[in-house]
Design an enzyme around this catalytic site. Structure first.
Site, PDB file in Angstrom:
ATOM      1  N   TYR A   1     -44.341  13.697  24.074  1.00 51.22           N
ATOM      2  CA  TYR A   1     -44.930  13.274  22.802  1.00 51.22           C
ATOM      3  C   TYR A   1     -45.136  14.445  21.847  1.00 51.22           C
ATOM      4  CZ  TYR A   1     -45.738   8.868  25.173  1.00 51.22           C
ATOM      5  OH  TYR A   1     -45.552   7.687  25.852  1.00 51.22           O
TER       6      TYR A   1
ATOM      7  N   HIS B   1     -44.255  -1.168  25.342  1.00 52.89           N
ATOM      8  CA  HIS B   1     -44.421   0.270  25.552  1.00 52.89           C
ATOM      9  C   HIS B   1     -44.475   1.035  24.231  1.00 52.89           C
ATOM     10  CE1 HIS B   1     -44.835   1.926  29.497  1.00 52.89           C
ATOM     11  NE2 HIS B   1     -44.225   3.037  29.177  1.00 52.89           N
TER      12      HIS B   1
ATOM     13  N   LYS C   1     -50.551   3.207  38.168  1.00 51.17           N
ATOM     14  CA  LYS C   1     -49.496   3.369  39.169  1.00 51.17           C
ATOM     15  C   LYS C   1     -50.071   4.005  40.427  1.00 51.17           C
ATOM     16  CE  LYS C   1     -45.382   3.671  36.241  1.00 51.17           C
ATOM     17  NZ  LYS C   1     -44.206   4.502  35.881  1.00 51.17           N
TER      18      LYS C   1
ATOM     19  N   ARG D   1     -50.524   0.411  29.992  1.00 49.51           N
ATOM     20  CA  ARG D   1     -49.269  -0.261  30.299  1.00 49.51           C
ATOM     21  C   ARG D   1     -49.534  -1.771  30.314  1.00 49.51           C
ATOM     22  NH1 ARG D   1     -49.902   3.896  34.116  1.00 49.51           N
ATOM     23  NH2 ARG D   1     -48.360   5.579  33.959  1.00 49.51           N
TER      24      ARG D   1
ATOM     25  N   ARG E   1     -47.895   1.884  23.401  1.00 46.82           N
ATOM     26  CA  ARG E   1     -48.355   3.007  24.237  1.00 46.82           C
ATOM     27  C   ARG E   1     -47.871   4.335  23.635  1.00 46.82           C
ATOM     28  NH1 ARG E   1     -50.054   4.279  29.564  1.00 46.82           N
ATOM     29  NH2 ARG E   1     -48.749   5.733  30.713  1.00 46.82           N
TER      30      ARG E   1
ATOM     31  N   HIS F   1     -50.870   9.647  33.378  1.00 51.16           N
ATOM     32  CA  HIS F   1     -49.684  10.367  33.832  1.00 51.16           C
ATOM     33  C   HIS F   1     -50.060  11.353  34.944  1.00 51.16           C
ATOM     34  CE1 HIS F   1     -47.342   9.750  29.810  1.00 51.16           C
ATOM     35  NE2 HIS F   1     -47.195   8.734  30.638  1.00 51.16           N
TER      36      HIS F   1
END
Length: 290
Positions: free
Chosen positions: A271, A236, A168, A144, A239, A262
């Site tokens: 994806y 993004h 995150k 990110r 990514r 994730h």
């Protein structure tokens, strides 16, 4: 509602829930929007009821807000009420149903487009080594942008070609990168060392200060314009491209999940829809009787 209550809630999200700065900022804006609604309706947070929450929800849609934004706003206010009134029998937002999210396929660049983009960097420009490094590393790692711009030189282990990424919820992960990104890193670090940089951030702007998210987006947009590739770019998108190309070339979903950072496999599984569509188009274009 007092400002100190909001401040305590934001601190709770940071320190106890380990929310990212971006999420905390978004929740803060959601609460401020809610306080404006209370003033307009002549309500206060103690007397606010479920019917008022429904009215608030309708008002959000009437403003033209997207489903994702509305859903996050409900989550923010539901959490805020739970934080303020732990013994409250009924949270006015607890019964609101989150709006169904639109399903979309992540945009990505095809491999031929990526080749055009890399070749479009004018290496005679003063900051070309930085721009090439940005493109190589984002494509090589799928980081990110918020993760990327916070890195220092010490976060890279050049002997193993890995980078330590703080994601995150302040969760740390180790991401490998390849030979092209390694060469771009070495060249850029040498360029950075030649300038009068007084901070530890790896990425610098033209004044030798830390590069911002907006500055990085500006750099990428200029690269895309010069390349002639179709469509627009947002950070993004690289990514998405990273994840899609890995899956198209045989990587398993769990590996891609780990590399992207994730928490849920379902987030990564979007994806697979991209790769299936890619396979379908390839089949239709290649099979004589398709």
């Amino acid at each position: 509602m007092e400002n100190k209550d909001i401040s305590r809630f934001l601190q709770y999200l940071k320190l106890e829930r380990n929310f990212s700065e971006h999420t905390v900022e978004a929740y803060h804006k959601d609460i401020l929007q809610f306080t404006q609604f209370l003033k307009q309706e002549g309500l206060d947070i103690q007397s606010f009821e479920y019917r008022d929450a429904r009215n608030f929800l309708v008002r959000q849609y009437n403003k033209g807000l997207g489903r994702t934004t509305v859903s996050r706003r409900i989550s923010a206010l539901r959490s805020f009420y739970a934080f303020l009134y732990e013994d409250r029998e009924q949270n006015p937002f607890s019964q609101l149903v989150h709006p169904k999210q639109k399903k979309y396929l992540p945009e990505f660049f095809y491999e031929k487009e990526m080749a055009l983009i890399f070749n479009s960097i004018d290496m005679s420009k003063p900051f070309a080594l930085r721009d090439r490094f940005i493109l190589e590393m984002l494509y090589a790692t799928g980081m990110r942008v918020s993760e990327f711009i916070s890195l220092s030189v010490d976060d890279f282990d050049m002997s193993t070609q890995t980078v330590k990424v703080l994601g995150k919820g302040r969760k740390e992960r180790i991401v490998p990168y390849g030979a092209f990104a390694q060469q771009a890193l070495e060249d850029y670090v040498q360029f950075r060392n030649s300038r009068n940089v007084t901070h530890d951030y790896l990425l610098i702007n033209q004044q030798n200060g830390p590069l911002t998210t907006r500055g990085l987006s500006y750099i990428l947009n200029n690269i895309i314009k010069r390349s002639g590739a179709d469509g627009h770019i947002h950070p993004h998108k690289l990514r998405h491209t990273f994840a899609t190309h890995l899956l198209n070339n045989g990587a398993d979903l769990r590996t891609v999940q780990t590399l992207l950072g994730h928490e849920s496999l379902s987030t990564t599984s979007k994806y697979t829809h991209v790769t299936k569509e890619h396979l379908r188009k390839s089949y239709i274009n290649a099979h004589p009787r398709a």
